[in-house]
Scaffold this motif. Structure first.
Motif, PDB file in Angstrom:
ATOM      1  N   SER A  37      47.770  99.450  13.820  1.00  0.00           N
ATOM      2  CA  SER A  37      46.520 101.119  13.324  1.00  0.00           C
ATOM      3  C   SER A  37      45.716 101.357  14.765  1.00  0.00           C
ATOM      4  O   SER A  37      45.785 100.282  15.393  1.00  0.00           O
ATOM      5  N   PRO A  39      42.911 103.627  14.664  1.00  0.00           N
ATOM      6  CA  PRO A  39      42.078 104.693  14.279  1.00  0.00           C
ATOM      7  C   PRO A  39      41.161 105.144  15.371  1.00  0.00           C
ATOM      8  O   PRO A  39      41.153 104.630  17.090  1.00  0.00           O
ATOM      9  N   GLY A  64      34.967 107.234  15.020  1.00  0.00           N
ATOM     10  CA  GLY A  64      34.391 106.491  14.407  1.00  0.00           C
ATOM     11  C   GLY A  64      33.532 105.243  14.092  1.00  0.00           C
ATOM     12  O   GLY A  64      33.429 104.752  13.524  1.00  0.00           O
ATOM     13  N   PHE A  71      36.375 102.031  11.139  1.00  0.00           N
ATOM     14  CA  PHE A  71      37.619 101.286  10.164  1.00  0.00           C
ATOM     15  C   PHE A  71      37.920  99.911  10.763  1.00  0.00           C
ATOM     16  O   PHE A  71      38.923  99.940  10.395  1.00  0.00           O
TER      17      PHE A  71
END
Length: 146
Positions: A37, A39, A64, A71
């Protein structure tokens, strides 16, 4: 190193908010070996200070949350506990975040901070210890820059 057949099913997901993570498992099996990921990890208040070319990205791709960790908290609370055969989780983050993310992920296994090609800690790798009992892992190496 042993040879194995590997079946890869890529499940692209557009997740605009950490709460969207909760809905992922309605369409995806919890049987997966790897999470990768990148994010959104920029704290909300820092978005306005970014370089102009970065600000051209959609806000949902950058933001974020208050501290940039929303996340990662969602991954630690929703994805990692529910994964039945997870072996590894690899995430990208800002230079300041690896110790914080490693702390969030550490209850699931061994974490490692990994440098990018410029020598900055920009990734956290989690090797899960609860889900690979009895499995002998093939040799795995992480590219840690030049």
């Amino acid at each position: 190193m042993s040879k194995r057949e590997v079946y890869v099913k890529i499940v692209p997901m557009k997740i605009n908010m950490p709460k969207d993570v909760e809905n992922i498992f309605s369409n995806v099996s919890k049987k997966y070996d790897l999470i990768v990921s990148n994010p959104p990890y920029i704290p909300s208040e820092e978005i306005s200070t970014l370089q102009e070319e970065v600000k051209k990205e959609p806000r949902w791709a950058l933001d974020g949350g208050d501290d940039g960790l929303d996340f990662y908290r969602a991954i630690a609370s929703l994805w990692l506990p529910g994964a039945e055969q997870l072996q590894f989780c690899a995430v990208e983050c800002s230079e300041e975040q690896p110790p914080l993310i490693a702390s969030l992920f550490s209850r699931f296994g061994n974490t490692q901070e990994v440098r990018d090609i410029f020598g900055q800690n920009r990734f956290v790798i989690l090797e899960c210890i609860n889900n690979n009992e009895g499995d002998e892992m093939d040799e795995i190496s992480w590219c840690q820059g030049y």
